[in-house]
Design an enzyme around this catalytic site. Sequence first.
Site, PDB file in Angstrom:
ATOM      1  N   ASP A 292      29.109  18.770  72.471  1.00  0.00           N
ATOM      2  CA  ASP A 292      29.379  17.392  72.875  1.00  0.00           C
ATOM      3  C   ASP A 292      28.746  17.178  74.260  1.00  0.00           C
ATOM      4  OD1 ASP A 292      30.268  14.790  72.981  1.00  0.00           O
ATOM      5  OD2 ASP A 292      32.268  15.245  72.238  1.00  0.00           O
TER       6      ASP A 292
HETATM    7  C1  NOJ Z   1      31.070  12.107  73.523  1.00  0.00           C
HETATM    8  C2  NOJ Z   1      31.897  11.961  72.292  1.00  0.00           C
HETATM    9  O1  NOJ Z   1      32.983  12.857  72.342  1.00  0.00           O
HETATM   10  C3  NOJ Z   1      31.148  12.174  70.993  1.00  0.00           C
HETATM   11  O2  NOJ Z   1      31.975  11.763  69.932  1.00  0.00           O
HETATM   12  C4  NOJ Z   1      29.865  11.432  70.993  1.00  0.00           C
HETATM   13  O3  NOJ Z   1      29.198  11.628  69.766  1.00  0.00           O
HETATM   14  C5  NOJ Z   1      29.023  11.915  72.158  1.00  0.00           C
HETATM   15  N1  NOJ Z   1      29.721  11.624  73.403  1.00  0.00           N
HETATM   16  C6  NOJ Z   1      27.646  11.279  72.181  1.00  0.00           C
HETATM   17  O4  NOJ Z   1      27.716   9.952  72.518  1.00  0.00           O
END
Ligand code: NOJ
Length: 767
Positions: A292
């Site tokens: 993430d």
């Molecule tokens: C953080 C989030 O937790 C995740 O769900 C998302 O896909 C990513 N950022 C990318 O934007």
Amino acid sequence: MKTCLSIKVAAFAAAFFILIGINSEAQTKSSDAKMDAFVSGLMSKMTIDEKIGQLNLVVSGPALTGSTVNTGVAEKLKKGEIGGIFGVYGTNFIGKAQDIAMKQSRLHIPLKFGLDVIHGHRTIFPIPLGMSATWDMGLIQRSARVAATEATGEGINWVFSPMVDIARDPRWGRISEGNGEDPWLGSQIAKAMVKGYQNGDMTKSDAVMACVKHFALYGGAEAGREYNTVDMSLIKMYQDYLPPYKAAVDAGAGSFMSSFNTINGVPATANHWLLTDLLRKQWGFKGFVVSDYTAVNELSNHGLGDLQTVSALALKAGLDMDMVGEGFLATLKKSLKEGKVTQAEIDLACRRVLEAKYKLGLFADPYKSINPDVEKKAELTDENRKFAREVAEHSFVLLKNKGQILPLKKSGTIALIGPLADNHSEMLGTWVIAGDPKKSVSVIDGIKNVVGSNANILYARGSNITDDSLLNARAWFFGMRQERDKRPAQEMIDEAVATAQKADVVVAVVGESANMSGESASRSDINIPETQRTLLKALAKTGKPIVMVLFNGRPLTLPWEDEHMDAILDVWAPGTEAGNAIADVLFGNYNPSGKITATFPRSVGQVPIYYAHKNTGRPFDDKGAAKFKSDYIDIANSPLYPFGYGLSYTTFSYGDVKLSKTRLKGDETLTATVMVTNTGKYAGEETVQLYISDPVASISRSVEELKDFKKITLQPGEQKEVSFRITTADLKFYNANLKYDWEPGEFIVRIGTNSSDTHSAALQWKK
Ligand code: NOJ
């Protein structure tokens, strides 16, 4: 003669399918071999820098969910230091970036383009929690297909969806992005989403690779607080939280995203057991895992060491791609030199990223989804809007309907009141990047579209969404904040009351703003904001009948509303066609059929609350105040609305559960049947739910577990027999040794309209 012929046909069919099976297995092997040969050939030409470059995912554009942003992207692209870009869409930008990779980098390796396409791309569907309330896998799969078609039209080939985290704590804002509390239902939805996105063959120009997130257990955050620690027994993990991720693997998901949280002490992003032993070795996942947003760097905050140490740990754990933080880019070469990671580990991660590009057909055609002509046609078509309206209607849950006040007549005077009644920006819900709020249908416009000039529609805003300064300051996402009316609260209330007094019925459109749920939007109080409750109280005093249309990204605590409102229609955040869909349901063009997939507590103090809880040694029996029972002294144990609950404009009655056998042995199966009758005045859809209880086992089991459901449509007075085939697969659970098996004994089959309202029959099953 007939029998003989049918035996021959069956034998031929069996041989044919065996042949097909063999062929498709052989085909898979040969295409795997081709991919291996291609990737090996390419990797033999790559430098170590280029290999590490493939592991680097950078963000560009507005979709920032952290404080770090990548810089020098064009230069890095030329040097082969980037494997993929996310956060942008549109063939113009994406075409230019792909051009740099294809024309100016040494090995011309195409880029992957990712985006958070969570509940639609241009055409926005209800938030996932709302989608799950449809219990309709066909609609859900088709919504993912529409999203993929629109996203590929704008150059995207990879979506950060589905989110399949089980969540049982409505304080957690991201409960809105998932499918609720149940692992079995969550698994069906995970499969449907992956199929919808990937379309059976990711080389197709309208297919995207799914990215299943957040692996794992992100929804189990302590206290429902965002990004918080997860500590969970293995049995609970396997039984209740892991199944949807596993279902997505089985459906062929191409990629996974690791979660931000720790799991029993080890952060998911550096968790070898999770990313390698479980995901790849036990489950056979063949795709790649991305972190993430800056999660590799954040391993340092978790206390695992400096950037070089944590980057090595993540790679060794089985993480293949580093999102935004560039820890891999900055440190892996050094770690290789110092013997902290091996060449084989870097190669393996690089291979997996390249394989993903191969599976997407990008080496064959790097521009396969970059076509401005397709782009023009793909967006928000009338057909997609029509479908979004249908999906939204199916997602709404009728929580209360006293005296059958709904559906409303398309006549008389209707007072439309509330901060969400004449609003476009809040209709789409959380996590929307390409959807245009201006193109969404407001509730007032939808009502006017549906009733035309047959009814007199009055409007007053009544209040802001919240007057709580902290909530106002913090509830935002991608820069979007709530629109505010600067008038004093009392002035707005007075205007609303005066408006209500002129009407036959009040429709109060209230609830959460889009950004009060979603990422980084945990709440300790899950009431409707105080300002709006004050408005509702003033409206209630007028004595006019009130229909509450509720916007929410999570279960809210609604005991006051349940007592004082005449009807409550939960519409979540319905998406582009919000107003039209709401009006269709309010005025009876569609009879609501949604059922909640996450329990609504009476009070936040009951959280976590979920239907498949365990019995205690001192169970509470609801027969009045009893001492020394597992309960609270200030509130009932039961939720306000149980899992699976949702009313209809009609009523359904359930007959007794009939079992084809009550004594079974080994692999026998049985059929459980129930007669369902539409006892009301409207045609309606019902979701008939099957639960099984296992009252005696080697470990304490959940009081009941959902095993299946069937959706039926009944005309007034019509009856249908609904049958479920039950096999030993429905009895299995993870025992104390984590063995997935069933144990002989008594089982109770429960069939009904929600998890708390079922008819049951018992049976004995021997090994
Ligand atoms: C953080 C989030 O937790 C995740 O769900 C998302 O896909 C990513 N950022 C990318 O934007």
